[in-house]
Motif scaffolding. Sequence first.
Motif, short mmCIF file in Angstrom:
data_model
loop_
_atom_site.label_atom_id
_atom_site.label_comp_id
_atom_site.label_asym_id
_atom_site.label_seq_id
_atom_site.Cartn_x
_atom_site.Cartn_y
_atom_site.Cartn_z
N GLU A 260 0.88 -1.07 -0.15
CA GLU A 260 0.01 -0.15 0.01
C GLU A 260 0.80 1.20 -0.03
O GLU A 260 0.76 2.26 -0.76
N TYR A 261 1.76 1.36 0.94
CA TYR A 261 2.63 2.37 0.99
C TYR A 261 3.61 2.43 -0.74
O TYR A 261 3.60 3.72 -1.16
N PHE A 262 4.07 1.60 -0.98
CA PHE A 262 4.69 1.52 -2.43
C PHE A 262 3.76 2.01 -3.62
O PHE A 262 4.19 2.91 -4.44
N LEU A 263 2.48 1.79 -3.55
CA LEU A 263 1.55 2.09 -4.34
C LEU A 263 1.32 3.47 -4.50
O LEU A 263 1.04 4.29 -5.41
N GLN A 264 1.70 4.25 -3.49
CA GLN A 264 1.66 5.75 -3.06
C GLN A 264 2.27 6.48 -4.18
O GLN A 264 2.30 7.66 -4.20
N VAL A 265 3.60 5.95 -4.29
CA VAL A 265 4.70 6.50 -4.94
C VAL A 265 4.94 5.77 -6.39
O VAL A 265 5.23 6.65 -7.27
N ALA A 266 4.79 4.70 -6.43
CA ALA A 266 5.31 3.92 -7.66
C ALA A 266 4.32 4.15 -8.60
O ALA A 266 3.08 4.31 -8.65
N GLN A 270 5.93 0.54 -12.57
CA GLN A 270 6.84 0.12 -11.63
C GLN A 270 6.28 -0.99 -10.60
O GLN A 270 6.88 -1.99 -10.37
N ALA A 271 4.91 -0.90 -10.32
CA ALA A 271 4.17 -1.61 -9.35
C ALA A 271 4.14 -3.19 -10.18
O ALA A 271 4.26 -4.02 -9.68
N ASP A 272 3.85 -3.13 -11.26
CA ASP A 272 3.49 -4.40 -12.14
C ASP A 272 4.82 -4.95 -12.22
O ASP A 272 5.01 -6.34 -12.17
N ARG A 273 5.94 -4.24 -12.57
CA ARG A 273 7.32 -4.72 -12.54
C ARG A 273 7.74 -5.44 -11.21
O ARG A 273 8.12 -6.58 -11.12
N PHE A 274 7.25 -5.04 -10.05
CA PHE A 274 7.67 -5.40 -8.84
C PHE A 274 6.89 -6.86 -8.53
O PHE A 274 7.57 -7.76 -7.97
N ARG A 275 5.56 -6.62 -8.97
CA ARG A 275 4.85 -7.95 -8.75
C ARG A 275 5.44 -8.99 -9.38
O ARG A 275 5.29 -10.18 -8.88
N HIS A 276 5.75 -8.75 -10.71
CA HIS A 276 6.33 -9.88 -11.50
C HIS A 276 7.56 -10.49 -10.82
O HIS A 276 7.91 -11.67 -10.75
N PRO A 316 16.91 -4.62 -6.02
CA PRO A 316 17.54 -3.72 -7.05
C PRO A 316 16.48 -3.23 -8.08
O PRO A 316 16.73 -1.91 -8.82
N THR A 317 15.61 -3.83 -8.50
CA THR A 317 14.73 -3.58 -9.63
C THR A 317 13.82 -2.34 -9.31
O THR A 317 13.18 -1.80 -10.26
N ILE A 318 13.59 -2.09 -8.01
CA ILE A 318 12.91 -0.81 -7.59
C ILE A 318 13.81 0.19 -7.21
O ILE A 318 13.52 1.29 -6.71
N THR A 319 14.95 0.09 -7.58
CA THR A 319 16.01 1.36 -7.40
C THR A 319 15.47 2.65 -7.97
O THR A 319 15.72 3.65 -7.17
N ASP A 320 14.71 2.79 -9.06
CA ASP A 320 14.36 4.05 -9.60
C ASP A 320 13.28 4.44 -8.83
O ASP A 320 13.05 5.71 -8.51
#
Length: 447
Positions: A260-266, A270-276, A316-320
């Motif tokens: 939930e916190y991540f989705l406020q910014v991503a 980016q969110a779909d990349r992280f889920r994958h 590292p995939t969420i570094t951006d």
Amino acid sequence: MPEPGPSPLQSSLPAAAARFGAHVFANALASGIEAVGALSTVPADAPVGVPVEVPVPLPPAGPVDVPVSEDGPAAAVWQASPALERILRGPSGLGTASLHLAARAEVLPAAPAAPAPEEPVPGHPIPGLYYHPIQEPGPARVEEVSRRIKDWAVDEVDLYPDDWEGEFDGFSVGRYMVACHPDAPTVEHLMLATRLMVAENAVDDCYCEDHGGSPIGLGGRLLMAHTALDPLHTTKEYQPEWAQSLHSDAPRRAYRSAMEYFLQVASPSQADRFRHDMARLHMGYLAEAAWAQTDHVPEVWEYLAMRQFNNFRPCPTITDTVGGYELPADLHAPAAMQRVIALAGNATTIVNDLYSYTKEQASPGRHLNLPVVIAEREDTSEREAYLKAVEVHNDLMHEFEAEAAALAAACPVPSVLRFLRGVAVWVDGNHYWHQTNTYRYSLPDFW
């Protein structure tokens, strides 16, 4: 062996960015485009906390002549696409002027400066391991992230019972994440990565490892936890039961809240990349669990295949996202970038195998790690297997740096350069944390 010094990739990126800026500037002038403003990315060599302005004009409309080296696989597989040209060109049409990245400069808030250490860094690096030392993470940021993550774990998600507090503190996750994300513009950006890291470890500990984990039934538990990241879309009748289930155990509570916190910014991409990448991680967990149930020791190449999925890649995939910018999907998805990210994840995970070796060998049962698999499958001594695993790590690191440098030369777009540098810094920060976390790790007596 002597320390290799700063990463060649990191040191090469500013020059590549400068060359690309000069190239675009020349094209812009030739096309009659005025250079205005700055890109909203920070140059690869900018110190954290120092306000920066990077005067780089927008590229002209149409194809951009990016020099592509024929050396190395990464350069060979990179191909410009209409989508990439569109990203480089920016939005066009009536009313889009304010949307251009070049319209405004990003100024990062000042971060606490790290004082010169009064004593050597704790812990000993593994002899012969190829790594790059980093600057000590700023103590003020470390303290603040550590305070916030503990408040979140205790007050928001009820993550652990009182007798686990020592282990939570000993994990030193604040120091870990500050070391891995030195370009995070704010503490709250750091907290995005920190919550997810803690949640991932809660799933690993409670479902797979030390605190009640078991390979039996793991698939069902992981699937239910994954729905906290990738939500269930079902009928109105059954939606409330699923939503309630997300509060039923600590791992699901942690996943739900951290996401939930991540989705406020991503961004959605980016969110779909992280889920994958988290689905990849969970698939790796299941492969290891299946081997445990059948008492199977994989071949070395099979183990490395499992470790490409059961590894640090989601970090590292969420570094951006943590850095406050976005590498667009068209620049993240190509095979060359995916290879760089995979190699980084593989190298960092073998670091974990090597530093946790003594701890795992002292634990009940058989724990699969690269030295254990090499010793059994290649019929070598524990020492020989461990040293061979160091060589495997070093080969992965050299391959990662070569591929990343080739990609930086083939596609020297500022966001690509910053992302590659962010991944390289994450690799270095990951080693720093393993080396210095003497609460968790100690080295075997092989030297």
